[in-house]
Design an enzyme around this catalytic site. Structure first.
Site, PDB file in Angstrom:
ATOM      1  N   GLY A 193       0.972  -1.314  -0.011  1.00 54.01           N
ATOM      2  CA  GLY A 193      -0.073   0.131  -0.148  1.00 54.01           C
ATOM      3  C   GLY A 193       0.761   1.402  -0.013  1.00 54.01           C
ATOM      4  O   GLY A 193       2.112   1.275   0.265  1.00 54.01           O
ATOM      5  N   GLY A 251       0.498   6.037   0.217  1.00 59.63           N
ATOM      6  CA  GLY A 251      -0.360   7.043   0.532  1.00 59.63           C
ATOM      7  C   GLY A 251       0.528   8.331   0.611  1.00 59.63           C
ATOM      8  O   GLY A 251       1.809   8.436   0.407  1.00 59.63           O
ATOM      9  N   GLY A 252      -0.080   9.340   1.224  1.00 57.69           N
ATOM     10  CA  GLY A 252       0.590  10.541   1.521  1.00 57.69           C
ATOM     11  C   GLY A 252       1.499  10.248   2.464  1.00 57.69           C
ATOM     12  O   GLY A 252       2.664  11.173   2.667  1.00 57.69           O
ATOM     13  N   GLY A 258       3.427   7.723   3.133  1.00 57.47           N
ATOM     14  CA  GLY A 258       4.600   6.954   2.708  1.00 57.47           C
ATOM     15  C   GLY A 258       4.150   5.699   2.104  1.00 57.47           C
ATOM     16  O   GLY A 258       3.164   5.468   1.330  1.00 57.47           O
ATOM     17  N   VAL A 263       3.296   1.071   2.875  1.00 61.59           N
ATOM     18  CA  VAL A 263       3.121   0.102   3.791  1.00 61.59           C
ATOM     19  C   VAL A 263       3.555  -1.340   3.184  1.00 61.59           C
ATOM     20  O   VAL A 263       3.541  -1.384   1.887  1.00 61.59           O
ATOM     21  CB  VAL A 263       1.666  -0.033   4.246  1.00 61.59           C
ATOM     22  N   LYS A 311       4.929   0.461   8.302  1.00 61.88           N
ATOM     23  CA  LYS A 311       4.413   1.633   7.512  1.00 61.88           C
ATOM     24  C   LYS A 311       5.464   2.577   7.805  1.00 61.88           C
ATOM     25  O   LYS A 311       5.802   3.216   8.873  1.00 61.88           O
ATOM     26  CB  LYS A 311       2.864   1.966   8.429  1.00 61.88           C
ATOM     27  N   ASP A 359      -8.743  10.277  11.615  1.00 65.48           N
ATOM     28  CA  ASP A 359      -8.759   9.827   9.925  1.00 65.48           C
ATOM     29  C   ASP A 359      -9.586   8.683   9.894  1.00 65.48           C
ATOM     30  O   ASP A 359      -9.289   7.729   9.295  1.00 65.48           O
ATOM     31  CB  ASP A 359      -7.491   9.857   9.331  1.00 65.48           C
TER      32      ASP A 359
END
Length: 460
Positions: A22, A24-25, A27, A29, A44, A144
């Protein structure tokens, strides 16, 4: 792991078989195998340099445990493979096999209807996790909360992830079609008072609003609360939410679809109330979700089995089997030896297991297949908790070609009898009632008294 000790610092020589799962913003996973612990972990990695905040966050969650919050196993500090020479920081967490609630919602949208016992359990478990975070001595805000940050284990139990990381990494997925919020989080799940407000400081009411929107996703089975509003229309979105008080559509919600749905809908509306002070605390949410889940708890095991079967069929199509319950193992394959679990199964007085007489066994064997399978489904939690000698059962099922060699190996490798039983039960799912009936017949011979106690014995 000793909870009194600081979270471990984990470096590369403890990890192998890295794989990106995975991004995202924040970094990336990764999934990796911890060579000492012997199981997979999720790592992560964070792009930002917030070492002290990261360590504080990890320490707080390492010392404060909840079954509904992802477990932090340590802090990563090293140079990840194929990520350049610089040292990076990250969180090392338990790996959740079944992905996110968002992926589950997207998958099950192809297989309606959404199973309400599982929906009720998810709503309750998420509320329990959030209540735990808010009730810590130093309350921890999530900031979040959304389907992509609810992770699922092998039995579809929910655990919260990315809690409080908005403070550290502004954990917003850049691959999402949602709008990144200025206070951290994702706009579709942010309260109106936080939208476009740079000076807003999140309080508990922020998370409660997010839970209301998340509850909508769970009730409707949809992962996108505002499918008609696009990222380029952020100002319009803010106007609709803040000035018009718009919320996700309830047109598809039938309050009488199942008992307690009306209570969940009312709770949802209270949670996303425009006025923060009117939103109920999570300790009140837990009372509502707990009552509703209790009404449907009896049916949860069957529903979980059905969903797992759909997920497994989707991921294993054309790989493990050419037919239901037929493992792709050569006739010469033999199960690995299991000396610790091998016992004489003719009689085990310590566990209360005695072989039935031939007359009784014959009478039991005449029980229809679906009844035996139903007994297994209805009593699986009891069987998981009370059967300590699992490998003789797994051996019998393997020899009957009711479970795959790969599944058999995972059962053998599990460290506790409960873990072995849970893996065995999941392994039975592709074989359906035939495999469960075979499991039941083995139970009659090896755990007769337990089967009788649980009402599985039918006298002639």
């Amino acid at each position: 792991m000793d909870q009194s000790r600081p979270a471990a610092v984990i470096v590369n020589n403890s990890l192998e078989n890295w794989k990106v799962i995975g991004a995202g913003g924040y970094g990336q996973v990764h999934k990796a195998r911890h060579v000492v612990w012997g199981f997979d972990v999720a790592i992560k990695l964070l792009q930002c340099d917030e070492g002290s905040s990261l360590h504080n966050e990890a320490e707080m969650m390492h010392r404060s445990r909840s079954p509904h919050v992802i477990r932090i196993l340590g802090v990563y500090k090293d140079c990840p493979p194929n990520c350049g020479p610089s040292t990076q920081l990250g969180l090392v967490m338990e790996f959740m096999e079944k992905g996110t609630l968002e992926s589950l919602l997207d998958t099950l949208s192809l297989h309606p209807p959404w199973p309400h016992p599982l929906a009720c359990r998810l709503a309750h478990q998420i509320a329990l996790g959030m209540n735990f975070l808010h009730c810590l001595k130093s309350p921890l805000l999530h900031q979040d909360l959304k389907p992509n940050n609810v992770l699922l284990d092998n039995y579809l139990d929910a655990k919260l992830a990315d809690f409080g990381l908005a403070k550290v990494s502004h954990s917003v997925s850049t691959t999402s079609k949602e709008f990144p919020g200025k206070a951290g989080g994702t706009s579709s799940y942010m309260p109106p008072e936080a939208l476009e407000n740079v000076s807003y400081k999140p309080i508990r009411a922020f998370d409660i609003y997010s839970y209301g929107i998340l509850l909508w996703s769970i009730i409707t089975g949809q992962s996108k609360p505002y499918p008609d509003v696009h990222a380029r229309e952020f100002s319009r979105f803010c106007f609709l939410i803040k000035d018009r008080g718009q919320r996700p559509s309830l047109e598809a919600v039938d309050k009488v679809q199942f008992e307690g749905l009306g209570d969940l809908v009312e709770l949802m509306k209270k949670c996303w109330d425009h006025e923060p002070s009117k939103r109920p605390p999570f300790k009140e949410c837990v009372l509502v979700t707990g009552r509703v889940f209790e009404k449907h708890q009896k049916g949860i095991q069957n529903v979980v089995n059905q969903v797992l079967l759909k997920l497994n069929l989707g991921s294993e199509e054309g790989s493990k089997t050419s037919g239901v319950g037929t493992p792709s193992v050569s006739p010469s394959s033999k199960p690995p030896a299991c000396p610790k679990d091998k016992v004489n199964i003719s009689a085990d007085v310590k566990t209360g297991s005695l072989p039935p007489t031939q007359d009784v066994a014959d009478g039991l064997s005449s029980k229809p297949i679906d009844k035996g399978a139903q007994f297994v489904d209805d009593n699986m939690e009891q069987l998981v908790q009370r059967i300590s000698l699992v490998m003789p059962i797994a051996d019998g099922l393997y020899q009957k070609k009711m479970i795959h060699y790969e599944d058999y190996s995972e059962i053998t490798a599990a460290q506790t009898s409960m873990a072995k039983m849970r893996k065995l039960y999941v392994a039975l799912q592709p074989g359906g009632s035939v495999a469960k009936s075979a499991f039941y017949q083995i139970l009659l011979k090896q755990q007769y008294l337990l089967v009788k106690e649980l009402g599985g014995v039918v006298q002639k």
